[in-house]
Design an enzyme around this catalytic site. Structure first.
Site, short mmCIF file in Angstrom:
data_model
loop_
_atom_site.label_atom_id
_atom_site.label_comp_id
_atom_site.label_asym_id
_atom_site.label_seq_id
_atom_site.Cartn_x
_atom_site.Cartn_y
_atom_site.Cartn_z
N MET A 50 -0.88 -0.83 -7.80
CA MET A 50 -1.41 0.46 -7.16
C MET A 50 -2.40 1.36 -7.53
O MET A 50 -2.31 2.68 -7.52
CB MET A 50 -0.04 1.21 -7.06
CG MET A 50 1.15 0.57 -6.46
SD MET A 50 0.69 0.26 -4.77
CE MET A 50 2.64 -0.41 -4.23
N HIS A 73 -1.55 -7.03 1.28
CA HIS A 73 -1.28 -5.49 1.80
C HIS A 73 -0.29 -5.51 2.87
O HIS A 73 -0.22 -6.61 3.79
CB HIS A 73 -2.75 -5.05 2.46
CG HIS A 73 -2.41 -3.55 2.96
ND1 HIS A 73 -2.53 -2.29 1.96
CD2 HIS A 73 -2.52 -3.35 4.23
CE1 HIS A 73 -2.51 -1.33 2.82
NE2 HIS A 73 -2.46 -1.76 4.11
N THR A 132 -12.80 -6.45 -2.60
CA THR A 132 -14.02 -6.34 -2.91
C THR A 132 -14.32 -4.77 -3.25
O THR A 132 -13.08 -3.79 -3.31
CB THR A 132 -15.06 -6.62 -1.56
OG1 THR A 132 -14.28 -5.51 -0.71
CG2 THR A 132 -15.21 -7.91 -1.26
N ASN A 152 -5.53 -9.56 -2.88
CA ASN A 152 -4.60 -8.67 -2.78
C ASN A 152 -3.51 -8.88 -1.50
O ASN A 152 -4.11 -9.15 -0.55
CB ASN A 152 -5.16 -7.04 -2.60
CG ASN A 152 -4.31 -6.03 -2.46
OD1 ASN A 152 -3.23 -5.86 -2.80
ND2 ASN A 152 -4.62 -5.32 -1.29
#
Ligand code: GAR
Length: 208
Positions: free
Chosen positions: A91, A110, A147, A108
């Protein structure tokens, strides 16, 4: 073998899904070699220790700004010879120096179908609150390359999950974890470690 370094901040259920997948031989040519936490009390650290995985704690407030924190993180990732960096409930914001040191080597998970409910401020339960507020009937999870653009990198895998009447942010979060995150994150890691993902024209292509 590719060295996988996992970044965590909280409970670490996605880390656990990766550990379990590795035990089942489902991370392909990858091995989790280090877990880095942004919080000293992250339960994810216990999960790593219970499985004999090296841990490092890099607490954000020990550094004056995001630049200094990102520099420290880049140094640790290089020292660990990371081939793949996985944000698994991580986080804390890192700046572009980390992305440029590990181009298309960081991914990642999500908890929504990007480009919905993503970007700055959309993390953890806030994502599910926003989805319920909008009244979407499907949400889900996305694994993407990291990115400079927050939640904006090439999408690797997505899985949709039904929103049900009476869902709370907590029940929706749980269903999305169980039905989507814990499945597509290990799968994306396996694809990466087996060199089955290429990025072309800013889009990830899976070559199975
Ligand atoms: C997961 O739902 C993950 O997708 C989300 O936080 C949770 C962490 O749970 N990540 C984000 O919101 C990042 N933007 P975990 O610590 O049990 O894996």
């Amino acid at each position: 073998m590719k060295n996988i370094v996992v970044l965590v901040s909280g409970g670490g259920t996605n880390l656990q899904a990766l550990i379990d997948a590795e035990k089942r031989g489902e991370l392909g040519n990858g091995k989790i070699t280090c877990v880095i936490a942004s919080k000293a009390d992250a339960y994810a650290l216990e999960r790593a220790k219970n499985n004999g995985i090296k841990t490092v704690t890099l607490v954000r407030k020990d550094y004056p700004d995001v630049t200094a924190y990102s520099k420290a993180m880049t140094e640790v990732l290089k020292a660990e010879n990371a081939d793949l960096v996985v944000y698994a409930g991580f986080m804390t914001i890192l700046d572009e120096q980390v992305c440029s040191a590990f181009p298309y080597k960081m991914m990642n998970v999500h908890p929504a179908l990007i480009p919905s409910f993503c970007g700055k401020g959309f993390y953890g339960l806030h994502v599910h609150e926003a989805a319920l507020e909008k009244g979407v009937k499907l949400s889900g999870a996305t694994v993407h390359f990291v990115t400079e653009e927050c939640d904006g990198g090439p999408i690797i895998l997505q899985k949709a999950v039904e929103v049900k009447n009476g869902d709370t942010p907590e029940t929706l979060q749980k269903r999305i974890m169980e039905e989507a995150e814990w499945k597509i994150l290990p799968k994306a890691v396996q694809l990466f470690c087996d060199d089955k993902i290429t990025v072309k024209d800013g889009k990830a292509v899976i070559n199975e």
